[in-house]
Motif scaffolding. Structure first.
Motif, PDB file in Angstrom:
ATOM      1  N   LEU A  74      53.840  66.999  40.587  1.00 35.25           N
ATOM      2  CA  LEU A  74      55.019  66.589  39.832  1.00 35.25           C
ATOM      3  C   LEU A  74      54.855  65.154  39.341  1.00 35.25           C
ATOM      4  O   LEU A  74      54.251  64.310  40.009  1.00 35.25           O
ATOM      5  CB  LEU A  74      56.277  66.713  40.694  1.00 35.25           C
ATOM      6  CG  LEU A  74      56.540  68.111  41.280  1.00 35.25           C
ATOM      7  CD1 LEU A  74      57.759  68.087  42.188  1.00 35.25           C
ATOM      8  CD2 LEU A  74      56.720  69.132  40.170  1.00 35.25           C
ATOM      9  N   ASN A  75      55.432  64.877  38.205  1.00 31.78           N
ATOM     10  CA  ASN A  75      55.296  63.555  37.586  1.00 31.78           C
ATOM     11  C   ASN A  75      56.432  62.636  38.052  1.00 31.78           C
ATOM     12  O   ASN A  75      57.307  62.247  37.277  1.00 31.78           O
ATOM     13  CB  ASN A  75      55.294  63.689  36.064  1.00 31.78           C
ATOM     14  CG  ASN A  75      54.998  62.380  35.370  1.00 31.78           C
ATOM     15  OD1 ASN A  75      54.454  61.454  35.973  1.00 31.78           O
ATOM     16  ND2 ASN A  75      55.359  62.292  34.094  1.00 31.78           N
ATOM     17  N   GLY A  76      56.408  62.313  39.354  1.00 31.16           N
ATOM     18  CA  GLY A  76      57.413  61.415  39.901  1.00 31.16           C
ATOM     19  C   GLY A  76      58.783  62.019  40.047  1.00 31.16           C
ATOM     20  O   GLY A  76      59.768  61.297  40.257  1.00 31.16           O
ATOM     21  N   THR A 104      55.126  59.157  48.238  1.00 27.04           N
ATOM     22  CA  THR A 104      54.764  59.860  47.009  1.00 27.04           C
ATOM     23  C   THR A 104      55.967  60.635  46.490  1.00 27.04           C
ATOM     24  O   THR A 104      56.776  61.170  47.262  1.00 27.04           O
ATOM     25  CB  THR A 104      53.595  60.836  47.260  1.00 27.04           C
ATOM     26  OG1 THR A 104      53.342  61.570  46.061  1.00 27.04           O
ATOM     27  CG2 THR A 104      53.919  61.806  48.385  1.00 27.04           C
ATOM     28  N   ASP A 105      56.110  60.655  45.202  1.00 28.01           N
ATOM     29  CA  ASP A 105      57.197  61.394  44.558  1.00 28.01           C
ATOM     30  C   ASP A 105      56.684  62.616  43.814  1.00 28.01           C
ATOM     31  O   ASP A 105      57.379  63.160  42.956  1.00 28.01           O
ATOM     32  CB  ASP A 105      57.929  60.478  43.563  1.00 28.01           C
ATOM     33  CG  ASP A 105      58.633  59.330  44.255  1.00 28.01           C
ATOM     34  OD1 ASP A 105      59.009  59.501  45.426  1.00 28.01           O
ATOM     35  OD2 ASP A 105      58.781  58.263  43.626  1.00 28.01           O
ATOM     36  N   ASN A 106      55.480  63.050  44.133  1.00 27.26           N
ATOM     37  CA  ASN A 106      54.866  64.156  43.406  1.00 27.26           C
ATOM     38  C   ASN A 106      54.870  65.468  44.183  1.00 27.26           C
ATOM     39  O   ASN A 106      54.227  66.420  43.760  1.00 27.26           O
ATOM     40  CB  ASN A 106      53.426  63.798  43.025  1.00 27.26           C
ATOM     41  CG  ASN A 106      53.360  62.575  42.142  1.00 27.26           C
ATOM     42  OD1 ASN A 106      54.298  62.278  41.423  1.00 27.26           O
ATOM     43  ND2 ASN A 106      52.244  61.854  42.210  1.00 27.26           N
ATOM     44  N   GLY A 113      54.578  71.356  38.002  1.00 28.88           N
ATOM     45  CA  GLY A 113      54.120  71.490  39.377  1.00 28.88           C
ATOM     46  C   GLY A 113      53.342  72.771  39.622  1.00 28.88           C
ATOM     47  O   GLY A 113      53.409  73.730  38.846  1.00 28.88           O
ATOM     48  N   SER A 136      64.550  66.998  44.733  1.00 22.30           N
ATOM     49  CA  SER A 136      63.661  66.918  43.580  1.00 22.30           C
ATOM     50  C   SER A 136      64.463  67.010  42.287  1.00 22.30           C
ATOM     51  O   SER A 136      65.435  67.765  42.188  1.00 22.30           O
ATOM     52  CB  SER A 136      62.627  68.053  43.636  1.00 22.30           C
ATOM     53  OG  SER A 136      61.858  68.086  42.460  1.00 22.30           O
TER      54      SER A 136
END
Length: 389
Positions: free
Chosen positions: A69-71, A104-106, A142, A136
């Motif tokens: 995931l992009n943040g 991490t936010d991914n 993702g 999220s």
């Protein structure tokens, strides 16, 4: 007897026979036209109104992680289950991250659901749905990691993995945010592989049960009669409004699938109870064809009250030596009662079309029609069941 008399009698007999033939032809033609004018009841296949017990889907569920995931993933500080799942997955892969400060936010924790079709064989692919479990913001871009899908008995029946297709999206800037659809849910077409089969042998069945989607005693009886008429044996019996038990005839012994195929193609006239379904939120009214009304009188009128406030300002003249400015209230009340709508009488045993035409003749809208139908039911003049959604 003279020959001329015999000839005259034969001529008379031939004339009478011709007249009788013409009369019978006219009578038969009239009967055919009368039958053609009568409405033919619609029939449905048993396949469309019922289903065979044992042929059903099974629900599967699983818990997994989405990466890439992009943040927009979970906050590992607040989503503890995501953090622990990520640590456990890394440890199984030989990476020790237990004492590390993961930031991490991914990564996002998700729930995976799927329907296992009946008689799905090992290696068959099925589609799955993915839904975010934590905080999220979006699952777009993702990829779901290997996720076991279990049934109600706790056994693993499928394994899911793959990139997620998300229908919604989210975009934001410094002062505005736009969200279209639901970006926290997605789907993976053919994203799971069946690993375990559910054993069920149709050919070994001695009896077959048919379940009606809309239980009804008359329809169940007609299904049993149709099956018995097709097989020529008393093989079918309606045990309750929603079930028809069928004993496999000797001619279909060991070939139950052929029996089911023949049964589901049989036409049956579906019967339905008189019911009026009302959705008060949207004003939708659905009435069955068997709805009947006893003789009843209906009156409906509208009373509209309009109150208009028009304040006026009173002030002294331009050259007045004394005075003050005063705001004088002005209220106008209008009462408008629609007197054009008269009392209407609906005769006994009117059909659905006649009921609708009568109410439309009064200028009744859907909202008022709901109230009228409930009032008719309260008066005991509506031979139908009212179901409010």
């Amino acid at each position: 007897m003279p020959y001329c008399l015999i000839d005259i009698r034969q001529s008379i007999l031939r004339s009478l026979a011709a007249v009788l033939t013409a009369v019978l032809t006219a009578v038969l033609a009239g009967a055919v036209l009368l039958l053609a004018a009568q409405p033919v009841a619609a029939q449905s296949r048993i396949k469309d109104i019922a289903e065979f017990e044992g042929i059903r889907d099974n629900l599967l569920i699983g818990y997994g992680l989405v990466v890439g995931l992009n943040g927009t993933g979970d906050d590992l500080g607040s989503a503890v289950f995501t953090r622990e799942s990520l640590i456990g997955m890394l440890q199984r892969l030989g990476v020790n991250a237990r004492d590390q400060n993961l930031d991490t936010d991914n990564v996002a924790a998700v729930m995976v659901t799927a329907n296992l079709p009946p008689f799905a064989r090992q290696g068959t692919r099925i589609s799955i749905s993915v839904s975010a479990l934590g905080d999220s913001e979006s699952l777009q871009g993702g990829t779901l990691l290997v996720t076991p899908l279990v049934g109600a008995d706790g056994e693993v029946y499928a394994v899911a993995q793959g990139p997620i297709a998300v229908g919604g999206f989210q975009a934001e800037g410094a002062a505005e945010q736009v969200t279209r659809g639901v970006p926290t849910t997605g789907r993976i077409a053919s994203g799971a592989i069946v690993e375990r089969e559910i054993e069920f042998d149709l050919t070994a069945l001695k009896t077959v049960q048919i379940s009606l989607r809309n239980p009804d005693l008359t329809t169940a009886r007609r299904i049993a009669d149709a099956i018995n008429g097709f097989t020529g044996l008393p093989a079918a019996r309606a045990s309750d409004p929603g079930t028809v038990n069928v004993t496999v005839p000797p001619t279909y012994s060991g070939d139950t699938v052929a029996l089911m195929t023949d049964i589901e193609q049989l036409p049956v006239q579906v019967d339905q109870a008189a019911r009026v379904v009302i959705d008060e939120h949207s004003g939708v009214i659905v009435m069955g064809e068997n709805v009947r009304i006893s003789e009843v009188a209906i009156a409906q009128g509208n009373l509209t009250i309009r109150i208009t406030e028009t304040p006026q300002v009173s002030q002294p003249g331009a050259f007045a030596e004394a005075g003050e400015t005063v705001v004088v209230p002005r209220t106008n009340i209008e009462i408008d009662e629609d007197d054009e709508r008269r009392l209407a009488v609906l005769p006994a045993g009117v059909t659905l079309q006649e009921l609708v035409n009568g109410l439309n003749a009064l200028g009744v809208g859907p909202r008022d029609m709901i109230t009228i139908l409930q009032a008719i039911k309260a008066a005991g003049a509506l031979q139908a069941e009212i179901e409010v959604m």
